[in-house]
Enzyme design. Structure first.
Site, short mmCIF file in Angstrom:
data_model
loop_
_atom_site.label_atom_id
_atom_site.label_comp_id
_atom_site.label_asym_id
_atom_site.label_seq_id
_atom_site.Cartn_x
_atom_site.Cartn_y
_atom_site.Cartn_z
N PRO A 132 0.78 -1.24 0.00
CA PRO A 132 0.00 0.00 0.00
C PRO A 132 0.81 1.30 0.00
O PRO A 132 0.81 2.07 0.96
CB PRO A 132 -0.84 -0.13 1.26
N CYS A 133 1.45 1.58 -1.12
CA CYS A 133 2.22 2.82 -1.23
C CYS A 133 1.32 4.05 -1.23
O CYS A 133 1.79 5.16 -0.96
CB CYS A 133 3.11 2.79 -2.48
N HIS A 134 0.03 3.87 -1.49
CA HIS A 134 -0.91 5.00 -1.43
C HIS A 134 -1.09 5.52 0.00
O HIS A 134 -1.60 6.61 0.20
CB HIS A 134 -2.27 4.61 -2.04
#
Length: 172
Positions: A132-134
């Protein structure tokens, strides 16, 4: 090793999924920065396989707000040791929560580390959504640095019911 590509139509737009026989190699929003950058395109078959179906099922559950565990999938992203370490940290950020580039750096080195180096690793994450780089934001709450664009980052965080009280869009 043969790779298999399928498309998943998410609420935020189509996703390209690349798997081998036993693991997920990458998920990218169509047209995002660094799209399939780590993939050997000569090895791709445009037909899905059994593992592709497992990833599609995981994504269905995610977009139905079931919060499936990352550990349910075998991930095989390609990247340097440094990037792999950053991606491991990203996998520990809970659904709907955020982490800063600075916090990632401190987790890695126990001392301040270049936000640019962290940002490069986050930006080159080949497995969007699942790694989850967001969920990575600037220290001041700025919603910066998402390869699929700020609007997609905001949509994913809204989908996860993240608290936006301390977050802001630097483009507005």
């Amino acid at each position: 090793m043969m790779l298999y590509e399928t498309t998943y139509n998410s609420p935020m737009g189509p996703l390209s999924i690349i798997c081998n026989q036993t693991a997920l190699k990458g998920i990218w929003f169509k047209g995002q920065k660094y799209f399939q950058a780590s993939i050997n395109h000569n090895a791709i078959s445009e037909h899905g396989n059994q593992y592709s179906s497992i990833v599609h099922h995981w994504l269905n559950r995610y977009f139905n707000q079931e919060n499936p565990a990352i550990s349910e999938l075998k991930l095989a992203p390609e990247g340097t040791d440094f990037r792999q370490k950053v991606w491991q940290i990203l996998q520990t950020v809970p659904y709907g929560e955020t982490i800063t580039y600075k916090q990632i750096g401190l987790s890695l080195a126990k001392q301040p580390m270049s936000s640019q180096a962290i940002g490069g690793a986050v930006g080159h994450n080949p497995i969007s959504i699942i790694i989850p780089c967001h969920r990575v934001v600037g220290a001041n709450g700025s919603l910066t640095g998402y390869a699929a664009g700020i609007d997609t980052k905001i949509a994913l965080l809204q989908h996860e019911h993240a608290n936006f009280d301390h977050l802001f869009n630097p483009l507005k």
